[in-house]
Design an enzyme around this catalytic site. Structure first.
Site, PDB file in Angstrom:
ATOM      1  CB  CYS A   5     -16.317 -40.134  -5.806  1.00  0.00           C
ATOM      2  SG  CYS A   5     -16.021 -40.135  -7.569  1.00  0.00           S
ATOM      3  N   GLY A  31     -15.188 -46.308  -4.684  1.00  0.00           N
ATOM      4  CA  GLY A  31     -14.494 -46.074  -5.945  1.00  0.00           C
ATOM      5  C   GLY A  31     -13.183 -46.815  -5.981  1.00  0.00           C
ATOM      6  CG  ASN A 105     -19.678 -38.632  -3.607  1.00  0.00           C
ATOM      7  OD1 ASN A 105     -20.294 -38.918  -2.596  1.00  0.00           O
ATOM      8  ND2 ASN A 105     -19.888 -39.262  -4.740  1.00  0.00           N
ATOM      9  N   GLY A 106     -20.309 -36.857  -6.537  1.00  0.00           N
ATOM     10  CA  GLY A 106     -21.609 -36.437  -7.063  1.00  0.00           C
ATOM     11  C   GLY A 106     -21.482 -36.098  -8.526  1.00  0.00           C
ATOM     12  CB  CYS A 238     -28.646 -40.474  -2.808  1.00  0.00           C
ATOM     13  SG  CYS A 238     -28.491 -42.068  -3.632  1.00  0.00           S
ATOM     14  CE1 TYR A 244     -23.961 -52.658  -4.731  1.00  0.00           C
ATOM     15  CE2 TYR A 244     -23.537 -50.364  -5.316  1.00  0.00           C
ATOM     16  CZ  TYR A 244     -23.167 -51.693  -5.337  1.00  0.00           C
ATOM     17  OH  TYR A 244     -22.011 -52.063  -5.965  1.00  0.00           O
ATOM     18  CB  CYS A 384     -28.683 -42.043 -10.846  1.00  0.00           C
ATOM     19  SG  CYS A 384     -28.134 -40.864  -9.595  1.00  0.00           S
ATOM     20  CB  CYS A 435     -33.057 -38.102  -4.545  1.00  0.00           C
ATOM     21  SG  CYS A 435     -33.053 -38.368  -6.336  1.00  0.00           S
ATOM     22  CB  CYS A 438     -33.122 -44.487  -9.598  1.00  0.00           C
ATOM     23  SG  CYS A 438     -33.070 -44.795  -7.828  1.00  0.00           S
TER      24      CYS A 438
HETATM   25  P1  5GP Z   1     -27.891 -57.114 -12.180  1.00  0.00           P
HETATM   26  O1  5GP Z   1     -28.608 -58.396 -11.880  1.00  0.00           O
HETATM   27  O2  5GP Z   1     -28.803 -55.980 -12.340  1.00  0.00           O
HETATM   28  O3  5GP Z   1     -26.945 -57.289 -13.341  1.00  0.00           O
HETATM   29  O4  5GP Z   1     -26.927 -56.796 -10.946  1.00  0.00           O
HETATM   30  C1  5GP Z   1     -27.459 -56.620  -9.678  1.00  0.00           C
HETATM   31  C2  5GP Z   1     -26.311 -56.397  -8.729  1.00  0.00           C
HETATM   32  O5  5GP Z   1     -25.675 -55.153  -8.973  1.00  0.00           O
HETATM   33  C3  5GP Z   1     -26.764 -56.374  -7.279  1.00  0.00           C
HETATM   34  O6  5GP Z   1     -26.021 -57.368  -6.582  1.00  0.00           O
HETATM   35  C4  5GP Z   1     -26.394 -55.000  -6.787  1.00  0.00           C
HETATM   36  O7  5GP Z   1     -25.865 -55.072  -5.473  1.00  0.00           O
HETATM   37  C5  5GP Z   1     -25.358 -54.537  -7.742  1.00  0.00           C
HETATM   38  N1  5GP Z   1     -25.381 -53.060  -7.923  1.00  0.00           N
HETATM   39  C6  5GP Z   1     -26.379 -52.185  -7.689  1.00  0.00           C
HETATM   40  N2  5GP Z   1     -26.006 -50.927  -7.947  1.00  0.00           N
HETATM   41  C7  5GP Z   1     -24.723 -50.966  -8.338  1.00  0.00           C
HETATM   42  C8  5GP Z   1     -23.763 -49.958  -8.713  1.00  0.00           C
HETATM   43  O8  5GP Z   1     -24.046 -48.768  -8.724  1.00  0.00           O
HETATM   44  N3  5GP Z   1     -22.524 -50.415  -9.054  1.00  0.00           N
HETATM   45  C9  5GP Z   1     -22.199 -51.749  -9.033  1.00  0.00           C
HETATM   46  N4  5GP Z   1     -20.970 -52.108  -9.388  1.00  0.00           N
HETATM   47  N5  5GP Z   1     -23.076 -52.718  -8.685  1.00  0.00           N
HETATM   48  C10 5GP Z   1     -24.320 -52.330  -8.343  1.00  0.00           C
HETATM   49 MG    MG Z   2     -24.859 -56.928  -4.953  1.00  0.00          MG
END
Ligand code: 5GP
Ligand code: MG
Length: 458
Positions: A5, A31, A105-106, A238, A244, A384, A435, A438
């Protein structure tokens, strides 16, 4: 329920409605499911919340009628179940004739036992939000002053919470003693703003002041700022915010996300065991690390994937059966860039591995010669419990597969993940204050509460 969030709060501004709206818009990446704000002009309280994107939820609001001087806002993203209207935040209650609201958030790790105990005492819940638990704990306190009640309530929580709290006298910004999720303070003419990320300040002309400290409870009211502190705990920022989640134009935990991502890419270049002719990112999340990698390797950076920026969450609904289509609509390969080349694809992370598999297939179809993949973090092996949307262990591709197996599943000629040390060295904050659960399974706050709950299988 896990929550990715974004939160924001403002105090002593002329048009709180517009400022909160713009801030929420810049936090939209945190979000997309629902959003809302609560604001006041010291006389009336105005609440607006809804399902959907900021632009849509607020499209019918007449901002000229609801100027306001202070308030809080929230953008929400949830994963498991509960994608319902009643869970939209900020969560608002009335107590002794006054309005209070919280945006969170969290993710708490002891919400299960807290909720159970509260229910046994006869507390009725309207939502499945952790946030509602926090509200009940505050007002169950026997203390007199609100801030004392707040401290009393917060001391019962375990896990991740960056909060903004609305009272009719002003707003509170709270960060849990582990400091899992970011929250920063900015100056805005005569007033102040707190936000999950500093990118919200830029849009409204705010000046970055500082990160809220771990365990800090900051009150912003008519007499300015006043801080209170919760008992100290192990700092556990985190690291995935840098990899990301946060926007690269933000500061989180006091550091530039862009600089961190670029360094992750540079470090990746130093460790990389294979060579390629060009570097291409998987946009947008892989972009900055790819720049760092290409610069260090002294090979061209090219955009081999082009992103369609107009794809919303609901667009592909009629085609839900086809994941391929979903992946292709978002990113399309430029064959002219990658044909007959050995390429290094940069991704920020692999979670389930499913999207990556589909993307590599597209590159092969377009005639790539060799395709290597460089990931700007180590393998994600553990879920996580502090707010990032990582599924249960069995859905995480790296939880039970080694790198060779993952390489084969995704269909790569080579796969390299940045080392844990490499990742930690790329960010100029103390390594032992991150942290990394993961990647390592070392959870800094016990997750015992989740055991036995199916959706939170460890
Ligand atoms: P995978 O290949 O594992 O299906 O997808 C990898 C992609 O998921 C990467 O492009 C990464 O940026 C994205 N990603 C990583 N963490 C998250 C997250 O928490 N939520 C979403 N929606 N995408 C994520
Ligand atoms: Mg991505």
């Amino acid at each position: 329920m896990k929550e990715n969030c974004g939160v924001v709060g403002v105090f002593n501004v002329k048009e709180a409605g517009k400022i909160l709206y713009l801030s929420l818009f810049s936090l939209q990446h945190r979000g997309q499911e629902s959003c809302g704000f609560v604001l006041s002009d010291f006389k009336n309280v105005y609440i607006h919340r809804g399902m959907g994107l900021v632009e849509d939820v607020f499209s019918k609001v007449n901002f000229e009628n609801i100027k306001g001087n202070f308030g809080i806002g929230h953008v929400r993203y949830s994963t498991t179940g509960s994608s319902s209207e009643k869970n939209i935040q900020p969560f608002v209650v009335e107590y002794k004739g006054k309005i209070y609201a919280i945006a969170h958030n969290g993710n708490l790790v002891n919400s299960y036992s807290l909720r159970k105990k509260l229910e046994e005492e006869g507390t009725l819940f309207q939502t499945t939000l952790d946030t509602e638990i926090i509200m009940h704990l505050i007002f169950k306190s026997k203390k007199n002053e609100f801030v004392e009640k707040l401290i009393d309530g917060l001391e019962k929580l375990k896990g991740a919470y960056s909060l903004v709290i609305f009272t009719e006298e002003g707003i509170y910004a709270v960060k849990d003693p582990n400091g899992f999720r970011p929250l920063c303070l900015g100056k805005l003419e005569d007033g102040y703003i707190v936000s999950s990320e500093s990118c919200a300040f830029d849009l409204i002309g705010g000046e970055y002041l500082r990160e809220i400290e771990e365990g800090e409870i900051l009150f912003i009211g008519k007499n300015g700022l006043k801080s209170y502190y919760l008992k100290k705990n192990k700092i556990s920022r985190c690291i995935f915010e840098f990899i990301y989640f946060a926007r690269p134009d933000s500061k989180v935990f006091g550091k530039s996300v862009y600089i961190a991502r670029k360094k992750l890419g540079e470090r990746l270049a130093e460790e990389l065991p294979f060579k390629g002719e060009i570097v291409i990112p998987v946009p947008d999340s892989g972009n900055i690390a790819a720049i760092g990698l290409a610069e260090k390797l002294k090979i061209p950076f090219e955009m081999g994937f082009i992103r369609n920026h107009y794809i919303g969450r609901t667009f592909i609904k009629p085609f839900q059966t086809s994941r391929e289509l979903g992946v292709k609509i978002k990113l399309n390969v430029v064959p002219e860039v990658i044909k007959n080349k050995d390429i290094i694809v940069v991704e920020d992370s692999i979670v389930r591995g499913t999207t990556s598999t589909l993307r590599i297939k597209e590159l092969r179809k377009a005639g790539v010669r060799k395709v290597y993949m460089a990931i700007s973090c180590p393998p994600i092996k553990y879920p996580c419990f502090y707010g990032i949307d990582f599924p249960s262990k069995k859905e995480l591709i790296a939880s039970d597969k080694d790198i060779k197996e993952i390489r084969e599943i995704i269909g790569l000629d080579g796969l390299y993940y940045l080392s844990l040390e490499g990742m930690l060295s790329a960010i100029s904050l103390p390594s032992d204050e991150f942290c990394t659960a993961c990647f390592t399974g070392n959870y800094s706050v016990e997750t015992i509460d989740f055991k036995g709950k199916e959706q939170f299988e460890i």
